[in-house]
Design a protein around this motif. Structure first.
Motif, PDB file in Angstrom:
ATOM      1  N   ASP A   1       0.848  -1.175   0.000  1.00 54.12           N
ATOM      2  CA  ASP A   1       0.000   0.000   0.000  1.00 54.12           C
ATOM      3  C   ASP A   1       0.896   1.241   0.000  1.00 54.12           C
ATOM      4  O   ASP A   1       1.768   1.370   0.852  1.00 54.12           O
ATOM      5  CB  ASP A   1      -0.835  -0.043   1.290  1.00 54.12           C
TER       6      ASP A   1
ATOM      7  N   LYS B   1      -5.992  -5.308   2.478  1.00 55.55           N
ATOM      8  CA  LYS B   1      -5.946  -3.973   3.054  1.00 55.55           C
ATOM      9  C   LYS B   1      -6.128  -4.100   4.560  1.00 55.55           C
ATOM     10  O   LYS B   1      -6.813  -5.014   5.016  1.00 55.55           O
ATOM     11  CB  LYS B   1      -7.131  -3.162   2.514  1.00 55.55           C
TER      12      LYS B   1
ATOM     13  N   THR C   1      -7.433  -2.176   8.070  1.00 55.94           N
ATOM     14  CA  THR C   1      -8.227  -1.034   8.553  1.00 55.94           C
ATOM     15  C   THR C   1      -7.455  -0.272   9.627  1.00 55.94           C
ATOM     16  O   THR C   1      -6.432  -0.741  10.113  1.00 55.94           O
ATOM     17  CB  THR C   1      -9.561  -1.476   9.185  1.00 55.94           C
ATOM     18  N   GLY C   2      -8.020   0.869  10.016  1.00 56.95           N
ATOM     19  CA  GLY C   2      -7.434   1.677  11.072  1.00 56.95           C
ATOM     20  C   GLY C   2      -7.333   0.919  12.388  1.00 56.95           C
ATOM     21  O   GLY C   2      -6.452   1.182  13.207  1.00 56.95           O
ATOM     22  N   GLN C   3      -8.218  -0.045  12.600  1.00 54.53           N
ATOM     23  CA  GLN C   3      -8.160  -0.833  13.833  1.00 54.53           C
ATOM     24  C   GLN C   3      -7.298  -2.082  13.674  1.00 54.53           C
ATOM     25  O   GLN C   3      -7.323  -2.973  14.518  1.00 54.53           O
ATOM     26  CB  GLN C   3      -9.558  -1.268  14.282  1.00 54.53           C
TER      27      GLN C   3
ATOM     28  N   LEU D   1      -7.539  -4.467  11.450  1.00 57.60           N
ATOM     29  CA  LEU D   1      -8.158  -5.672  10.914  1.00 57.60           C
ATOM     30  C   LEU D   1      -7.825  -5.800   9.435  1.00 57.60           C
ATOM     31  O   LEU D   1      -7.717  -4.807   8.723  1.00 57.60           O
ATOM     32  CB  LEU D   1      -9.683  -5.603  11.105  1.00 57.60           C
ATOM     33  N   ARG D   2      -7.700  -7.029   8.990  1.00 56.90           N
ATOM     34  CA  ARG D   2      -7.332  -7.255   7.596  1.00 56.90           C
ATOM     35  C   ARG D   2      -8.525  -7.712   6.772  1.00 56.90           C
ATOM     36  O   ARG D   2      -9.324  -8.522   7.236  1.00 56.90           O
ATOM     37  CB  ARG D   2      -6.239  -8.323   7.546  1.00 56.90           C
ATOM     38  N   GLN D   3      -8.651  -7.168   5.578  1.00 62.92           N
ATOM     39  CA  GLN D   3      -9.646  -7.686   4.637  1.00 62.92           C
ATOM     40  C   GLN D   3      -8.907  -8.152   3.401  1.00 62.92           C
ATOM     41  O   GLN D   3      -8.196  -7.367   2.761  1.00 62.92           O
ATOM     42  CB  GLN D   3     -10.680  -6.627   4.271  1.00 62.92           C
TER      43      GLN D   3
ATOM     44  N   HIS E   1      -3.411  -0.837  -1.922  1.00 65.30           N
ATOM     45  CA  HIS E   1      -3.543  -2.061  -1.120  1.00 65.30           C
ATOM     46  C   HIS E   1      -2.252  -2.871  -1.236  1.00 65.30           C
ATOM     47  O   HIS E   1      -1.367  -2.526  -2.009  1.00 65.30           O
ATOM     48  CB  HIS E   1      -4.731  -2.878  -1.611  1.00 65.30           C
TER      49      HIS E   1
ATOM     50  N   GLY F   1     -11.059 -16.580   6.694  1.00 65.98           N
ATOM     51  CA  GLY F   1     -11.889 -15.666   7.470  1.00 65.98           C
ATOM     52  C   GLY F   1     -11.712 -14.219   7.015  1.00 65.98           C
ATOM     53  O   GLY F   1     -12.690 -13.492   6.841  1.00 65.98           O
ATOM     54  N   ASP F   2     -10.479 -13.821   6.805  1.00 59.60           N
ATOM     55  CA  ASP F   2     -10.228 -12.438   6.380  1.00 59.60           C
ATOM     56  C   ASP F   2     -10.754 -12.176   4.971  1.00 59.60           C
ATOM     57  O   ASP F   2     -10.996 -11.039   4.595  1.00 59.60           O
ATOM     58  CB  ASP F   2      -8.731 -12.123   6.456  1.00 59.60           C
TER      59      ASP F   2
ATOM     60  N   GLY G   1     -14.832 -12.090   5.676  1.00 57.56           N
ATOM     61  CA  GLY G   1     -15.329 -11.276   6.776  1.00 57.56           C
ATOM     62  C   GLY G   1     -15.827 -12.062   7.967  1.00 57.56           C
ATOM     63  O   GLY G   1     -16.849 -11.720   8.564  1.00 57.56           O
ATOM     64  N   LEU G   2     -15.097 -13.126   8.325  1.00 55.39           N
ATOM     65  CA  LEU G   2     -15.474 -13.932   9.488  1.00 55.39           C
ATOM     66  C   LEU G   2     -14.264 -14.154  10.387  1.00 55.39           C
ATOM     67  O   LEU G   2     -13.128 -13.935   9.990  1.00 55.39           O
ATOM     68  CB  LEU G   2     -15.974 -15.304   9.035  1.00 55.39           C
ATOM     69  N   THR G   3     -14.523 -14.614  11.592  1.00 53.49           N
ATOM     70  CA  THR G   3     -13.462 -14.971  12.521  1.00 53.49           C
ATOM     71  C   THR G   3     -12.904 -16.343  12.177  1.00 53.49           C
ATOM     72  O   THR G   3     -13.609 -17.177  11.631  1.00 53.49           O
ATOM     73  CB  THR G   3     -14.051 -15.080  13.932  1.00 53.49           C
TER      74      THR G   3
END
Lengths: 241, 241
Positions: free
Chosen positions: A38, A57, A59-61, A63-65, A88, A179-180, A183-185
């Motif tokens: 990125d 990518k 996130t600010g917190q 977390l990965r997507q 990204h 999961g990433d 969008g799941l754990t």
DNA sequence: TTTATTTTCTAATCCATGTTACGAACATAA
DNA sequence: TTATGTTCGTAACATGGATTAGAAAATAAA
């Protein structure tokens, strides 16, 4: 090599020769390494020759997507040639072999040969279509369907690599990565995958995945391969699967 | 008209003239009507001249996912010129004015003028980048951040339309549509929006939205406009917001 | 081999978001 | 106006998936 372009446009022999004659160097990356980050600016285009990789990518917190899975033949960073910096990351999933092509070579080829330019546009559009389907998947399907859908997509895309849809394949992703991607754990991916296995829809042997009931599985996954645009424009539909 | 192309490539006067001289007809759609449907085949390209529209897809269970919001200047269905049938629907949000351009005209222009072809590719890539950010939003951010992010994006994109980011604007979407865009229920959108209003981050007057604390709001939304690629390649970054 | 590290699997608990239901506010048309 | 249909707002309750915490299994390293 890169003539999966031919799926969406008809290339002349000269076009093919031009693509195959592109100046390039080959590099090897080990599993887990970054191919692009990125914010990167670059002046060359890279193509995945073998192995698997993924876009993601953070996130600010923190977390990965995961945004997409790259399979051999995919162009990794065409974008940076046309826009500014990368937005990204691209990271390998397995050891990868990558071709690097200087930006100028590719751009002059594209401006000299309409068919090539068209192929680039078409390829970008297929990517966009896959992104849209992922949005639907992540936004509006429940965990079980979501996971099943991802597995179906993989099967369908590997078709180009010679593995017919429904046939067993090696899934190069950990449950955390799955999961990433959807969008799941991790925990919930495990539960869900276990559910699919218990119901006899998926058979797993280490990283190898088999689908005893491919047809039923596709229904369960709400999967229709149309969005992959695997067929050439003008080709009669013919419901292959 | 369509020379927001100029954001990503430098167009000569001849290029501009060519775009402006494109043969086209204009049509009007009322609010809620379909501009294109999943499965459509077409031989012309359409551009949104005024009004707002959105792309969406329906799952097998009948759930809707909104994929993107179209604002004036956006190309609606370039895709169908390069691939086969449309893989999603496009529907108006407000009354819309639309230009229809014959496929051949556009394609010959693209093959005659490299700058135009480049602009098409760049524009497609920006769309893809926005899709990716939406995936992150839907997949990895909580309801509050998600909604805030969407509102920020709207504000940032309207910038091109002359409404500076942070300034009030009219949101042309119902709460149901907002929910379908960010993967939430209508009820929860309402709850969440109410929360933002209660905390003084958003002020609402009918469909008009204002952000009393724009800077703070962007942080809350985990928003960074980089993914919109609003700046031309080569332009110094310069953190406008 | 043995040790270290990553990945898988499971259980218990919690909470963010979904569901259902309905009245109020607003539009739009007759 | 009065009808009719959307959209908004809220409350009560249900639940899918998150969180936390570990133990077992697989893989890689020493």
């Amino acid at each position: 090599m890169v003539n999966k372009f031919a799926i969406h446009v008809s290339l002349s022999d000269l076009d093919r020769a031009a693509v195959q004659g592109l100046p390039h160097s080959v590099r090897y990356f080990e599993s887990g390494s970054y191919i692009a980050r990125d914010g990167d600016l670059t002046d060359h285009c890279t193509v995945l020759l073998s192995g698997f990789a993924f876009r993601h990518k953070i996130t600010g917190q923190g977390l990965r997507q995961i945004l997409s899975i790259l399979i051999p033949g995919d162009i990794i960073n065409l974008q940076q040639l046309y826009l500014d910096a990368a937005d990204h990351n691209v990271q390998t999933l397995t050891p990868c072999k990558i071709a690097t092509i200087p930006q100028v070579a590719l751009r002059t080829m594209a401006s000299d040969r309409t068919a090539i330019a068209d192929a680039l546009i078409a390829s970008t559009m297929v990517d966009a279509s896959i992104y849209r389907e992922w949005m639907v998947n992540i936004g509006r399907r429940d965990a079980r369907t979501r996971l099943a859908h991802l597995l179906c997509e993989f099967a369908a895309r590997l078709d180009v690599q010679g593995i017919a849809p429904g046939q067993p394949y090696e899934l190069p992703m950990t449950q955390e990565q799955l999961g990433d991607a959807i969008g799941l754990t991790t925990v919930h991916v495990n539960r869900t995958l276990r559910g699919l296995i218990k119901d006899g829809l998926v058979f797993q042997n280490k990283r190898g995945i088999t689908f005893p009931e491919w047809e039923i599985f596709m229904v369960e996954a709400d999967f229709n391969s149309r969005y992959l645009h695997l067929r050439e424009r003008g080709t009669p539909p013919g419901y292959s699967f």
